[in-house]
Structure formats: structure tokens, C-alpha cells
Design an enzyme around this catalytic site. Structure first.
Site, PDB file in Angstrom:
ATOM      1  N   GLU A   1       0.810  -1.221   0.000  1.00  0.00           N
ATOM      2  CA  GLU A   1       0.000   0.000   0.000  1.00  0.00           C
ATOM      3  C   GLU A   1       0.844   1.272   0.000  1.00  0.00           C
ATOM      4  O   GLU A   1       0.419   2.309  -0.517  1.00  0.00           O
ATOM      5  CB  GLU A   1      -0.969   0.002   1.183  1.00  0.00           C
ATOM      6  CG  GLU A   1      -2.104  -1.011   1.063  1.00  0.00           C
ATOM      7  CD  GLU A   1      -1.741  -2.394   1.598  1.00  0.00           C
ATOM      8  OE1 GLU A   1      -0.546  -2.627   1.910  1.00  0.00           O
ATOM      9  OE2 GLU A   1      -2.644  -3.236   1.709  1.00  0.00           O
TER      10      GLU A   1
ATOM     11  N   MET B   1      24.714   8.186   1.657  1.00  0.00           N
ATOM     12  CA  MET B   1      24.470   9.455   2.335  1.00  0.00           C
ATOM     13  C   MET B   1      24.754   9.315   3.828  1.00  0.00           C
ATOM     14  O   MET B   1      25.289  10.227   4.464  1.00  0.00           O
ATOM     15  CB  MET B   1      23.028   9.898   2.080  1.00  0.00           C
ATOM     16  CG  MET B   1      22.690  11.282   2.574  1.00  0.00           C
ATOM     17  SD  MET B   1      23.768  12.544   1.898  1.00  0.00           S
ATOM     18  CE  MET B   1      22.914  13.022   0.422  1.00  0.00           C
TER      19      MET B   1
ATOM     20  N   LYS C   1     -17.652  -0.333   5.957  1.00  0.00           N
ATOM     21  CA  LYS C   1     -18.165  -1.293   4.977  1.00  0.00           C
ATOM     22  C   LYS C   1     -19.685  -1.186   4.813  1.00  0.00           C
ATOM     23  O   LYS C   1     -20.205  -1.354   3.709  1.00  0.00           O
ATOM     24  CB  LYS C   1     -17.774  -2.708   5.402  1.00  0.00           C
ATOM     25  CG  LYS C   1     -17.945  -3.722   4.290  1.00  0.00           C
ATOM     26  CD  LYS C   1     -17.279  -5.044   4.628  1.00  0.00           C
ATOM     27  CE  LYS C   1     -17.443  -6.018   3.455  1.00  0.00           C
ATOM     28  NZ  LYS C   1     -16.847  -7.329   3.762  1.00  0.00           N
TER      29      LYS C   1
ATOM     30  N   PHE D   1     -11.974  -6.873  13.882  1.00  0.00           N
ATOM     31  CA  PHE D   1     -10.923  -7.403  13.018  1.00  0.00           C
ATOM     32  C   PHE D   1     -10.481  -6.341  12.004  1.00  0.00           C
ATOM     33  O   PHE D   1     -11.311  -5.745  11.328  1.00  0.00           O
ATOM     34  CB  PHE D   1     -11.418  -8.659  12.300  1.00  0.00           C
ATOM     35  CG  PHE D   1     -10.388  -9.212  11.341  1.00  0.00           C
ATOM     36  CD1 PHE D   1      -9.167  -9.679  11.799  1.00  0.00           C
ATOM     37  CD2 PHE D   1     -10.632  -9.240   9.980  1.00  0.00           C
ATOM     38  CE1 PHE D   1      -8.217 -10.172  10.926  1.00  0.00           C
ATOM     39  CE2 PHE D   1      -9.686  -9.731   9.093  1.00  0.00           C
ATOM     40  CZ  PHE D   1      -8.468 -10.190   9.569  1.00  0.00           C
ATOM     41  N   GLN D   2      -9.204  -6.116  11.920  1.00  0.00           N
ATOM     42  CA  GLN D   2      -8.608  -5.135  11.011  1.00  0.00           C
ATOM     43  C   GLN D   2      -9.176  -3.737  11.203  1.00  0.00           C
ATOM     44  O   GLN D   2      -9.297  -2.968  10.254  1.00  0.00           O
ATOM     45  CB  GLN D   2      -8.723  -5.584   9.555  1.00  0.00           C
ATOM     46  CG  GLN D   2      -7.894  -6.849   9.315  1.00  0.00           C
ATOM     47  CD  GLN D   2      -7.585  -7.109   7.860  1.00  0.00           C
ATOM     48  OE1 GLN D   2      -8.398  -6.832   6.988  1.00  0.00           O
ATOM     49  NE2 GLN D   2      -6.405  -7.652   7.599  1.00  0.00           N
TER      50      GLN D   2
END
Ligand SMILES: Cc1cc2nc3c(=O)[nH]c(=O)nc-3n(C[C@H](O)[C@H](O)[C@H](O)COP(=O)(O)OP(=O)(O)OC[C@H]3O[C@@H](n4cnc5c(N)ncnc54)[C@H](O)[C@@H]3O)c2cc1C
Ligand SMILES: Cc1ncc(C[n+]2csc(CCOP(=O)(O)OP(=O)(O)O)c2C)c(N)n1
Ligand SMILES: [Mg+2]
Lengths: 597, 173
Positions: free
Chosen positions: A61, A493, A173, A123-124
Site C-alpha cells: 500500500e 548518504m 463497509k 478485526f482489522q
């Protein structure tokens, strides 16, 4: 309610998922970058049943957001992301902060557990609006389907107006599954958010008066000019040429002014050119347009351009007088400001002090004589600067429209120094957040937007591993992105700072156990090329450019090369360190400076 | 980080008119904590139900540059309608309300009532051994009252924080 009205409203009733897609379509969205999961399945189902919007399946993502950033920065449109709840949303956070810091317009749709479960550790479930509040320009949690369409439209308005930025819309949802009314984008102005784009006429007159009276003027233009659209870059070029002033760009502003123009001083700041930084230090009038006096640019604030009157034009009033107090503050869109400056310059009768300006240019040319970006390519070991320079020259010869993205580190700075841009929107880099792993997904987004263009990610061997999984996305969509790795086997760097500030104790900065990048490319159905000798560099670059598909070119470069010029943290512009062999003011780093990053 | 020549430190009472929506207070408070600004007091309540507006009053302090920055940062929050620096924009009224519980009997109780009278604090609850005073005023007046109650039997204080409004005809809405 009349019968016709009723059927109309009925006709416009859709599921939440359909409402979201309809709103995206109405906003002109053609492509979204995403990754599915339970909470967004209704949206994926709706996507499946339509053809107007293309979905690009990324492999992480974070990469979806960077891809949307690349898409946005190279087109001027809003980039759109779709991720699931919980881990999908938290994975996107780095990308959101990146877009926030660099003022990139992005809409991120996140799934959420159904409204009745919010707060139950379902959940989630993650508190996405809580987590992303400081990571976005604005965010929304949609709890009422009646407001869904309006919220999506508003999100686009917020993302792209004023100072652009990322906006999250959190979508439970049950809202996606439920049915509700669709509404078109409102015509009425926003209730509270109405950024000023037209500059104040008096401020423009004050600015022109200062600039006309200047003996040693400089124009310092930044990412805001890119944000304002290509016309702003054209106006910048027109204004700088008509006034005869020198112009420097920030890292984010590269491309706003043509790099091959004689009035261009190159990039300024920590790794900017000698002439740009000394011009900033010695100027008597500075025009900052669309730049934010970032610490990479100003160096030590109390020594920053000590003798100048400063004009700052910015669309975000909070950028003005934040770090540096200015004398003339112009709030407005860079394009509108430049148009007004050009008009006022023509109208203003006062003459410029041409003799002083000529003297100023003689001084600048003397600084240029230092040739601060010169390097010596000798023998077989490839200097990273040389690799970028040859890449630039060969792509120029080919004359293809070329877009460059970068990862973060020395290679990024060498890309900024040695690759020139004649136009805006061709240079995509993570400036404010400095996110390793930005370049490959950003290149993906650029290539989606410009299928026929040449898109190259100039990468470091450490950074590229941070989103290497996106090679899979390149393969799936046949995106011919070229990954050009300057492989110095170090987090260069970091190594450079350790060398200069921490007694060459190279703590954890060696890139051990690197993969075989050629095999890695091949396993992702791409072409792999390795170049280890300077004699083979051009051939390697040409082979990479000639290949029609994605390529990883692993360029073995000098392992201990440092990036110069460099203004150490906490030092002033006139305390720059030049490359060995070039003489300049060599600054010791104070303890105060060491604290800074 | 401001310029080193920006040293004048001042207090500011800032009124912010905002959309009355979920999360707005978190945005404002997050802005202050995230950017390291001081909050000496913050109050919020809906002030216009028809237009769904709330008013937040923030008392803060900082250099002039920081306070200008605070106002600009507040103003660019999407749900913010108006930001007004009452301290800068002219004379204004600032008031705070508090409830003070004092526990004691006999002479202490009498003394508490005498002082309350002098301070125009009202008794809003009383038992044989306790008193609750309600008092409105400027912050320092409230502080003074609390200091006096402490040796007498101060038990508990609840304060609202500052609400403020400009004097004269001009208004924020
Ligand atoms: C390793 C590393 C090294 C770096 N070294 C350097 C360096 O040497 N030199 C350098 O310059 N940077 C360097 N950077 C980048 C630096 O951190 C900043 O990201 C960069 O300097 C900011 O560029 P900017 O000032 O143009 O502002 P941006 O971040 O591009 O911000 C744009 C500004 O313009 C305003 N704006 C937006 N839209 C408009 C509009 N339409 N009209 C008018 N104004 C608008 C915004 O409000 C904002 O103030 C480095 C980064 C990294 C990771
Ligand atoms: C996500 C992330 N983690 C850590 C850093 C700190 N950092 C900046 S540059 C750098 C090294 C990058 O190494 P490489 O990609 O090989 O580039 P090089 O400097 O060698 O060109 C690191 C670790 C960062 N910018 N981003
Ligand atoms: Mg490296």
C-alpha cells in the site's frame, strides 16, 4: 413530491460503492492504485463491473500512494489510492506523509469496519482518521451515506486547491454496501476553505519596486511553481528573462526554470551549487516564489542571506514568516503572482540599475569559475556523477520525453545536480520526507500516466530494496520503467555523514548481502544489466534504453564518493564544503550543527 | 524554528470559529501538540446551531512570529471559518468561570462566606460542613480567591478556562 422528481431521485440511488466510483468518474479519475481486502470488497466488486476506471494492483500500500504521487506530480491531476482497513491504511501512512510534505494532491480511500463495530477493536480495525490526521491535509470518516457523494467531491476540492495535499476518506463497509442518493459536485463555494489565489495589487507593486531598485537580485523558485501548473513555469521563465535576474531552484522546483538557460544557477541549498548559494548569501533583494525556506535550503538561519530584502510569494500564508521573516509577503498562486509581476514590471516606469546588474553577473560568473560540480572520471571505476551525466546526455541525444524519479540518498542529489530539466513535471523526488523506496513506485505511476515516455528511477542499492516488490507490478502491467541503480554498496548518504561528522565510524551503513540485481530483475520478468567498468557505461545505458520492457541496470560505482558541494548542518551558505581539489570556505561542524539532521 | 531576532514574547487570546463536526477539537489540539505550541487554556462550545458553528477560545503564548504562525496554521485547517487574535485586535473581555469547594466549620466557614461576598462569588451548594462557590471573572481574580480559600479548607476546584470576546460593535461571526 412530484412523480418525475421521485423517479429522478430513485434513479440516482446507488450503493455506497457505486456512489464512490461515480463521484471519482465525475471528478475525471481514470486510474486508481490499490490493494484489496475485506473492508473494501464492495468497492472492488463495483470496480469489476465497470470499465471507466482502471485499477492498478500494487504489491504494497505504501507503493500505491507513491505511485499516485508520481501520477499526480507528472500530470497535475489528483492521484487516487484505494486500500483496505487496518494494515492497508497503516501501510499507506508513509506515502501520505510524503505527499503532505511535498504538497502532492492525493485522495486515499480507506476501508473501515462497519460503523456499528467502530471502537470495538474489530478485526482489522484501526483508528484511521486518528492516525492520519497529522498525515493528511484533511480527512473524513463517512458515517452517513447521504453525505458520501458530497464528501468525495469535497475531498477532491480540498486535495487540489490552495496548497495541494493528501486527503483520506475512511469508508465503513456498511456505508459501501448500503444504498443512498448520488449528488453531483456542488457549485457553491466551500463553507470554510477558500484559499486566496489572486495576489494583492499593492504587494505586487512593492515587490516590483524592490526588484527594480535591486543591485544584486536573485529569484529563488520552488515546488509551488510546479504545483501552480506548467503555465507558471512558463511565466517564471518569461519574468526572469525580461528582468535579467539570476534564478535558482530548490530540489522540488527543478524543471520550473530551464536548466540549460544561462540565467539558471542550478539548485541551491545543502547540496546546491557554489554560485547559487553565494548568490543567495550576497543578494540585496530575494524573490522567493513557491518555496518554503526549508532548512536544507537556508542553512543556519541567523546567517541566511543577511543583507537582503526578501519577497515571498506563496499560496499558503503559514509558509510565510515561518522560518524567515520577509519584507514583502504575497499570498497567491504562483502563476497568478508571476502574471501580475510581469504586468507590473512592464507598467512600472522606473529603470533597473543595469550597470549594477552587469557587475552582479560578473561576480556570479566568477563564482561559476569554481566549477563546483566538476569531477574527474579516470580509469575503470565509474564515478556516480559521471554515470548520471552520461545518462542525461544519452537521453538528451535520443530526444525522448524523459521523466526521472529518485530514491533517497547521494544518488538523489547527484541526479539533481547532473540531470537537467527543461520543463516542469519531469522530476519526481521525495524532498520533504526523504522517503527511501519512493522512486520505483513513483516511476510506476508516471509510466501509467505517460505510457510512451521514458521513465527512469535513479536509485541507490539500499533504497531500491525498500519497495522492490513493485517489480511485480511493472511486470503485470508491462510498464517499461528503467531502474538505474548507482550501486556504491553503502547507504552512501549515511556513510558520508559518518565520515564527515562521526570520525569515519561506519556504523551499520554497509549494504551487506545484496541480491544479484540481474537475477532479481529476471525473476520479476524484467531485463537485468550489470555495468562494472567505465568503458562499458555508455553501452550499458544504451542497452537499458533500447529494451522495450522494464530493466534494472546495476551500475557499480565508486564506493567512497561523497556528494559535494555541501553545506554542513548548522553552517551558513558561505561556509560550503567543496569537493577535494576545489578550494572554498571549509567549515568545521559545530556541536550545535551535529544536533541537526 | 523562528529567527533569532524574533525574541518578543507575548500572550495571545485567540478566538476560532469552526465547523461543529467530529474531530475538530482533535485537529486543533493535535496542531498545538504536534508543532510544540503552548496551550494555557482552551475552551469550546457550539455557538450557532443553525450554521453548525462552534467557537474555540485558546490562550497561548510565544514570540510574535510563533503566534502569527499559530494563527496561520489554525486558519488553514479545512473546517476553520475564522481566526481572530483578540489580544492584537483591540480591547477584549476575557472571563473564566469556576466552582470551588471549601470544607470546614465554625469560624473558617464564616470567613469563607465573608471572602466570597467580597469577591462576588455565589454559594451554589451548602451542607453543614461544605460550601460550593460559583465565581466568574478574570483569571487572576479567580487565582486570588483560590489562594485565600486554601488555608480555610479548599477541597476542590473546577475551572472552565477562558472565554473571550472583543469589546465594541465588531464581531467574529
Ligand atoms: C537527502 C536530501 C537532501 C536535500 N538537499 C536539498 C538541497 O540541497 N537543496 C534543496 O533545495 N532541497 C534539498 N532537499 C529537499 C528539502 O528537504 C525540501 O523538500 C525542499 O527544499 C523544499 O522545496 P521547496 O522550498 O520548493 O518547497 P515545497 O516542499 O515544494 O513546497 C512548496 C511551497 O510552495 C507553496 N505552494 C504550493 N502550491 C503553490 C501555488 N500554486 N502557488 C504558490 N505557492 C504554492 C507551498 O505552500 C510551499 O510553501 C533535500 C532532501 C533530501 C531528502
Ligand atoms: C525510509 C528511510 N529510512 C532511512 C532513511 C535515512 N537515509 C537517508 S539516505 C540513506 C541511505 C540510502 O542509501 P542508498 O539507497 O544506497 O543511496 P546512496 O546514498 O548510497 O546513493 C538512509 C538510510 C531514509 N531517508 N528513509
Ligand atoms: Mg548506496
Amino acid at each position: 413530491m412530484s412523480a418525475t422528481l421521485q423517479t429522478q431521485t430513485e434513479a440516482r440511488t446507488m450503493t455506497g460503492a457505486e456512489i464512490v466510483l461515480q463521484a471519482l468518474k465525475d471528478q475525471g479519475v481514470e486510474v486508481i492504485f490499490g490493494y484489496p481486502g475485506g473492508a473494501v470488497l464492495p468497492l472492488y466488486d463495483a470496480l469489476f463491473q465497470q470499465n471507466a476506471i482502471r485499477h492498478i494492483l500494487v504489491r504494497h500500500e505504501q507503493a500505491a500512494v507513491h505511485a499516485a504521487e508520481g501520477y499526480a506530480r507528472s500530470t497535475g491531476k489528483v492521484g487516487v489510492v484505494l486500500v483496505t482497513s487496518g494494515p492497508g491504511a497503516t501501510n499507506a501512512v508513509t506515502g501520505l506523509v510524503d505527499a503532505l510534505m511535498d504538497s502532492i494532491p492525493v485522495i486515499c480511500l480507506t476501508g473501515q469496519v462497519p460503523t456499528h463495530l467502530i471502537g470495538n477493536d474489530a478485526f482489522q480495525e484501526a483508528d484511521t482518521t486518528g492516525i492520519t490526521r497529522p498525515a493528511t491535509k484533511h480527512n473524513y470518516l463517512v458515517k452517513d451515506i447521504a453525505r458520501l457523494a458530497g464528501t468525495v467531491h469535497e475531498a477532491f476540492y480540498v486535495a487540489k486547491s490552495g496548497r495541494p495535499g493528501p486527503v483520506v476518506i475512511d469508508l465503513p463497509k456498511d456505508i459501501l454496501i448500503g444504498k443512498g442518493p448520488y449528488a453531483e459536485a456542488p457549485q457553491a463555494p466551500h463553507r470554510s476553505y477558500r484559499p486566496q489565489t489572486e495576489p494583492d495589487a499593492q504587494m505586487i507593486r512593492d515587490a516590483v519596486a524592490l526588484l527594480k531598485g535591486a543591485k544584486r537580485p536573485v529569484v529563488y523558485a520552488g515546488g509551488g511553481v510546479i504545483n501552480a501548473g506548467p503555465e507558471a513555469s512558463r511565466l517564471l521563465t518569461e519574468f526572469v528573462r525580461m528582468t535579467g535576474m539570476p534564478c535558482t531552484n530548490t530540489l522540488m522546483g527543478l524543471g520550473a526554470y530551464p536548466s540549460t538557460d544561462p540565467q539558471f544557477l542550478g539548485m541551491l541549498g545543502m547540496h546546491g551549487t557554489y554560485e547559487a548559494n553565494l548568490a543567495m548569501h550576497g543578494c540585496d533583494v530575494m524573490l522567493n516564489i513557491g518555496a518554503r525556506f526549508d532548512d536544507r535550503v537556508t542553512g543556519r538561519l541567523n546567517a541566511f542571506s543577511p543583507h537582503s530584502k526578501k519577497i515571498h510569494a506563496d499560496i499558503d500564508p503559514s509558509s510565510i514568516n515561518k522560518n524567515v521573516k520577509v519584507d514583502v509577503a504575497i499570498v497567491g498562486d504562483a502563476g497568478r503572482v508571476l502574471a501580475a509581476l510581469i504586468e507590473a514590471w512592464k507598467a512600472e516606469a522606473a529603470q533597473q540599475d543595469k550597470a549594477a546588474l552587469a557587475e552582479w553577473w560578473r561576480q556570479i560568473d566568477a563564482w561559476r569559475e569554481k566549477r563546483c560540480l566538476s569531477y574527474v572520471q579516470q580509469g575503470s571505476i565509474i564515478k556516480p556523477q559521471h554515470a548520471v551525466r552520461r545518462l542525461y546526455e544519452i537521453t538528451r541525444e535520443m530526444g525522448r520525453d524523459t521523466f526521472i524519479t529518485t530514491e533517497v540518498g547521494q544518488h538523489q542529489m547527484w541526479a539533481a545536480q547532473y540531470f537537467g530539466f527543461e520543463q516542469p513535471n519531469r522530476w519526481m523526488t521525495s524532498g520533504g520526507l526523504g522517503t527511501m523506496g519512493y522512486g520505483l513506485p513513483a516511476a510506476m505511476g508516471v509510466q501509467i500516466a505517460h505510457p510512451d515516455a521514458l521513465v527512469i528511477d535513479i536509485a541507490g542499492e539500499a533504497s531500491i530494496l525498500m519497495n522492490i516488490q513493485e517489480m511485480g507490478t511493472l511486470a503485470q502491467y508491462r510498464l517499461p520503467v528503467k531502474v538505474f541503480i548507482l550501486n556504491n554498496e553503502y547507504m552512501g548518504m549515511v556513510r558520508q555523514w559518518q565520515e564527515l561528522l562521526h570520525g569515519s565510524r561506519y556504523s551499520e551503513s554497509y549494504s551487506a548481502a545484496l541480491p544479484d540485481f540481474v537475477k532479481l530483475a529476471e525473476s520479476f520478468h524484467a531485463k537485468g544489466i550489470r555495468v562494472t567498468r567505465a568503458e562499458e557505461l555508455d553501452a550499458g545505458i544504451r542497452e537499458m534504453l533500447a529494451h522495450p520492457g522494464p530493466v534494472i541496470a546495476d551500475i557499480a560505482v565508486a564506493k567512497d564518493e561523497n556528494c559535494f558541494p555541501m553545506i554542513p548542518s548548522g553552517a551558513a551558505h558561505n561556509e560550503m564544503i567543496l569537493a577535494p581539489g576545489q578550494t572554498g570556505g571549509v567549515a568545521g561542524v559545530t556541536d550545535e550543527g551535529k544536533v541537526l539532521v | 524554528m523562528p529567527n533569532s531576532n524574533d525574541t518578543t514574547f507575548r500572550n495571545a487570546t485567540i478566538a476560532v470559529l469552526v465547523e461543529n463536526e467530529a474531530g475538530i477539537l482533535a485537529r486543533v489540539v493535535g496542531l498545538f501538540s504536534g508543532r510544540g505550541y503552548n496551550i494555557e487554556s482552551l475552551t469550546v462550545a457550539p455557538v450557532d446551531d443553525n450554521r453548525r458553528l462552534s467557537r474555540i477560545t485558546i490562550v497561548t503564548s510565544g514570540t510574535d512570529m510563533v503566534i502569527e504562525q499559530i494563527k496561520a496554521q489554525l486558519d488553514r485547517l479545512v473546517p476553520v471559518h475564522k481566526v481572530s487574535d483578540l489580544t492584537l485586535e483591540g480591547p477584549h473581555l476575557a472571563r473564566e468561570m469556576m466552582l470551588v469547594k471549601v470544607v470546614g466549620k465554625g469560624e473558617n466557614r464564616m470567613e469563607a462566606l465573608r471572602l466570597a461576598d467580597a469577591f462576588r462569588a455565589r454559594v451554589v451548594d451548602a451542607t453543614t460542613e461544605s460550601l460550593v462557590f460559583e465565581m466568574t471573572g478574570a483569571g487572576d481574580k479567580l487565582d486570588a480567591f483560590i489562594d485565600l480559600m486554601r488555608p480555610i479548607g479548599l477541597k476542590e476546584v473546577s475551572r472552565t478556562g477562558v472565554v473571550a470576546i472583543a469589546r465594541g460593535a465588531s464581531g467574529l461571526a
